[in-house]
Every structure is written in structure tokens, then in C-alpha cells.
Design a protein around this motif. Sequence first.
Motif, PDB file in Angstrom:
ATOM      1  N   ALA A 155      73.954  15.524  16.786  1.00  0.00           N
ATOM      2  CA  ALA A 155      73.028  15.880  17.852  1.00  0.00           C
ATOM      3  C   ALA A 155      73.733  16.820  18.838  1.00  0.00           C
ATOM      4  O   ALA A 155      74.959  16.801  18.950  1.00  0.00           O
ATOM      5  N   GLN A 156      72.946  17.598  19.501  1.00  0.00           N
ATOM      6  CA  GLN A 156      73.519  18.534  20.469  1.00  0.00           C
ATOM      7  C   GLN A 156      72.663  18.504  21.725  1.00  0.00           C
ATOM      8  O   GLN A 156      71.476  18.184  21.679  1.00  0.00           O
ATOM      9  N   SER A 157      73.282  18.852  22.841  1.00  0.00           N
ATOM     10  CA  SER A 157      72.551  18.948  24.088  1.00  0.00           C
ATOM     11  C   SER A 157      73.261  19.940  24.984  1.00  0.00           C
ATOM     12  O   SER A 157      74.425  20.292  24.759  1.00  0.00           O
ATOM     13  N   VAL A 158      72.562  20.409  25.992  1.00  0.00           N
ATOM     14  CA  VAL A 158      73.153  21.339  26.940  1.00  0.00           C
ATOM     15  C   VAL A 158      72.655  20.999  28.332  1.00  0.00           C
ATOM     16  O   VAL A 158      71.481  20.656  28.522  1.00  0.00           O
ATOM     17  N   THR A 159      73.558  21.069  29.285  1.00  0.00           N
ATOM     18  CA  THR A 159      73.244  20.756  30.678  1.00  0.00           C
ATOM     19  C   THR A 159      73.601  21.946  31.546  1.00  0.00           C
ATOM     20  O   THR A 159      74.730  22.432  31.514  1.00  0.00           O
ATOM     21  N   GLN A 160      72.624  22.412  32.300  1.00  0.00           N
ATOM     22  CA  GLN A 160      72.882  23.464  33.261  1.00  0.00           C
ATOM     23  C   GLN A 160      72.898  22.840  34.652  1.00  0.00           C
ATOM     24  O   GLN A 160      71.922  22.207  35.059  1.00  0.00           O
ATOM     25  N   LEU A 161      74.009  23.005  35.322  1.00  0.00           N
ATOM     26  CA  LEU A 161      74.166  22.423  36.638  1.00  0.00           C
ATOM     27  C   LEU A 161      73.598  23.356  37.694  1.00  0.00           C
ATOM     28  O   LEU A 161      74.050  24.481  37.835  1.00  0.00           O
ATOM     29  N   GLY A 162      72.606  22.847  38.407  1.00  0.00           N
ATOM     30  CA  GLY A 162      71.986  23.661  39.452  1.00  0.00           C
ATOM     31  C   GLY A 162      70.764  24.378  38.939  1.00  0.00           C
ATOM     32  O   GLY A 162      70.869  25.318  38.163  1.00  0.00           O
ATOM     33  N   SER A 163      69.594  23.937  39.351  1.00  0.00           N
ATOM     34  CA  SER A 163      68.368  24.613  38.920  1.00  0.00           C
ATOM     35  C   SER A 163      68.153  25.908  39.715  1.00  0.00           C
ATOM     36  O   SER A 163      67.430  26.794  39.244  1.00  0.00           O
ATOM     37  N   HIS A 164      68.754  25.977  40.901  1.00  0.00           N
ATOM     38  CA  HIS A 164      68.659  27.181  41.733  1.00  0.00           C
ATOM     39  C   HIS A 164      70.043  27.526  42.267  1.00  0.00           C
ATOM     40  O   HIS A 164      70.756  26.646  42.762  1.00  0.00           O
ATOM     41  N   VAL A 165      70.404  28.775  42.166  1.00  0.00           N
ATOM     42  CA  VAL A 165      71.664  29.271  42.706  1.00  0.00           C
ATOM     43  C   VAL A 165      71.370  30.521  43.516  1.00  0.00           C
ATOM     44  O   VAL A 165      70.634  31.405  43.043  1.00  0.00           O
ATOM     45  N   SER A 166      71.935  30.581  44.719  1.00  0.00           N
ATOM     46  CA  SER A 166      71.776  31.763  45.577  1.00  0.00           C
ATOM     47  C   SER A 166      73.130  32.396  45.824  1.00  0.00           C
ATOM     48  O   SER A 166      74.088  31.690  46.140  1.00  0.00           O
ATOM     49  N   VAL A 167      73.183  33.697  45.690  1.00  0.00           N
ATOM     50  CA  VAL A 167      74.413  34.437  45.984  1.00  0.00           C
ATOM     51  C   VAL A 167      74.044  35.679  46.774  1.00  0.00           C
ATOM     52  O   VAL A 167      72.914  36.185  46.698  1.00  0.00           O
ATOM     53  N   SER A 168      74.995  36.180  47.516  1.00  0.00           N
ATOM     54  CA  SER A 168      74.796  37.439  48.243  1.00  0.00           C
ATOM     55  C   SER A 168      75.049  38.606  47.295  1.00  0.00           C
ATOM     56  O   SER A 168      75.849  38.507  46.351  1.00  0.00           O
ATOM     57  N   GLU A 169      74.375  39.688  47.559  1.00  0.00           N
ATOM     58  CA  GLU A 169      74.606  40.888  46.758  1.00  0.00           C
ATOM     59  C   GLU A 169      76.076  41.274  46.854  1.00  0.00           C
ATOM     60  O   GLU A 169      76.660  41.298  47.965  1.00  0.00           O
ATOM     61  N   GLY A 170      76.694  41.529  45.695  1.00  0.00           N
ATOM     62  CA  GLY A 170      78.112  41.880  45.672  1.00  0.00           C
ATOM     63  C   GLY A 170      79.039  40.690  45.476  1.00  0.00           C
ATOM     64  O   GLY A 170      80.229  40.864  45.188  1.00  0.00           O
ATOM     65  N   ALA A 171      78.518  39.485  45.592  1.00  0.00           N
ATOM     66  CA  ALA A 171      79.332  38.288  45.431  1.00  0.00           C
ATOM     67  C   ALA A 171      79.419  37.890  43.969  1.00  0.00           C
ATOM     68  O   ALA A 171      78.636  38.345  43.121  1.00  0.00           O
ATOM     69  N   LEU A 172      80.359  36.997  43.689  1.00  0.00           N
ATOM     70  CA  LEU A 172      80.539  36.475  42.328  1.00  0.00           C
ATOM     71  C   LEU A 172      79.347  35.624  41.924  1.00  0.00           C
ATOM     72  O   LEU A 172      78.867  34.791  42.686  1.00  0.00           O
ATOM     73  N   VAL A 173      78.917  35.810  40.689  1.00  0.00           N
ATOM     74  CA  VAL A 173      77.890  34.955  40.114  1.00  0.00           C
ATOM     75  C   VAL A 173      78.558  33.969  39.163  1.00  0.00           C
ATOM     76  O   VAL A 173      79.352  34.373  38.303  1.00  0.00           O
ATOM     77  N   LEU A 174      78.278  32.680  39.337  1.00  0.00           N
ATOM     78  CA  LEU A 174      78.791  31.649  38.442  1.00  0.00           C
ATOM     79  C   LEU A 174      77.655  30.690  38.125  1.00  0.00           C
ATOM     80  O   LEU A 174      77.160  29.990  39.003  1.00  0.00           O
ATOM     81  N   LEU A 175      77.235  30.681  36.878  1.00  0.00           N
ATOM     82  CA  LEU A 175      76.201  29.760  36.428  1.00  0.00           C
ATOM     83  C   LEU A 175      76.835  28.819  35.407  1.00  0.00           C
ATOM     84  O   LEU A 175      77.429  29.261  34.437  1.00  0.00           O
ATOM     85  N   ARG A 176      76.649  27.522  35.645  1.00  0.00           N
ATOM     86  CA  ARG A 176      77.376  26.532  34.868  1.00  0.00           C
ATOM     87  C   ARG A 176      76.564  25.994  33.699  1.00  0.00           C
ATOM     88  O   ARG A 176      75.367  25.732  33.828  1.00  0.00           O
TER      89      ARG A 176
END
Lengths: 115, 115
Positions: free
Chosen positions: A1-22
Motif C-alpha cells: 500500500a502507498q500513501s502521501v501526506t502534504q503538510l499544510g493545505s495553504h502556504v503563503s510566501v512573499s514574492e521573491g521568497a523561498l517556496v517550500l511545499l512538503r
Amino acid sequence: AQSVTQLGSHVSVSEGALVLLRCNYSSSVPPYLFWYVQYPNQGLQLLLKYTTGATLVKGINGFEAEFKKSETSFHLTKPSAHMSDAAEYFCAVSLPRGGYQKVTFGTGTKLQVIP
Amino acid sequence: EAGVTQSPTHLIKTRGQQATLRCSPISGHTSVYWYQQALGLGLQFLLWYDEGEERNRGNFPPRFSGRQFPNYSSELNVNALELEDSALYLCASSPGWTKGTDTQYFGPGTRLTVL
């Protein structure tokens, strides 16, 4: 079996900042991993994928992701956010071919980019 | 190379009616997948066809059905429509489970509204 979890349904960043989606996965065997992006009222577009080989994968639009087996993670990053990156991002996992293939999608993370 | 196409773009029906959605895969792809994306529920796997056969279906009632034609295009039928069937229906195609990577490529979707 396999599963996937994405942490954070909403992420806000400023323009020019690092984007990190988990994204963390669970799989009984080394998986294939994907990131997709969905703009409003559109289908999903493949950003990048990991199958085998180099663990750092580069995709379109300046995104990249690193497969870390020890952490069972496949986080998506971009050094500098652009307004056009605002969209929903989906992580997905599947098992290597050789039988019944099923791709399991995470629940998605909506990225907001603040000017 | 043409991508996955879906028709119609929008479909409005009333409760109890039937809806037919169509999908044409990328040339050379034999696998077609259907997903339902209802508001707040993420991507829910509906059906998977490969080489004309139904390979798997998700946890949906039998009134959701489909088929794959000899040219690998596919049709999704939803009978006895209910209000909660309102969603974006996404079709994806892949080369096929015997041909290597099962990377799925998505169409733009059909927005079904049930009144």
C-alpha cells in the motif's frame, strides 16, 4: 500500500521568497514520486518526477524536489517565488511498474504569493 | 504533439439526468484514468482503463461507469445525477502499465454542474 501526506493545505510566501511545499510518502517499496501543479479551473500539469537515479530532480518553472529515502520525503522547492506560481500543488506516489499501477495523490497545497 | 483533450468543457444537468464525458488520450497512450475533483475533496480516483479493459475502479457507486474504445479514447457516464456529483472531472492518460513509466498527463477537465 502507498500513501502521501502534504503538510499544510495553504502556504503563503512573499514574492521573491523561498517556496517550500512538503510531501511525505509511505510505500512498501521504493516509489515513483511526482509533483503536479493546477491553476484555477485547469487540469494538472506535471512539474517533475522521480523514478530512479539522481535524488535531486529539476522540473519546469524553476522548481526542484529532492527524494530523501531516510526521511520518506519529497519536498518541492523554488528559490524565489513569482506571482505566477500561485496555484495548487499536488504530490503523488506510485509503485514501480510490474503489476497493478495506482497513483495516489495528496490532498494538495494551495500556494499564495504575496506581492 | 496534442495533449489530452476532454469534452465538453462545461456541462449543466439536472438531478436524475445522465451525463456523458469524453476523453482523448495522448497519441500512443493506452491507459486512461478518470478522477473527480469536488470542492474541498481533492482528487478522487474513479476509473482506470488500459487496452480497452477496466483495470480498477475507485470507491464510487455503480452509476459511475465508463468504457474505452478501440482508439483508446474513453467515455465516463454518470447516471441518476445527484447534486453532489457537481465537480471537475479530470481525465489523464499514460503510456500503459506494460510500457514503462506510468506518468499521468492530464486534460483540462470537464466542469459538471448538477442543478
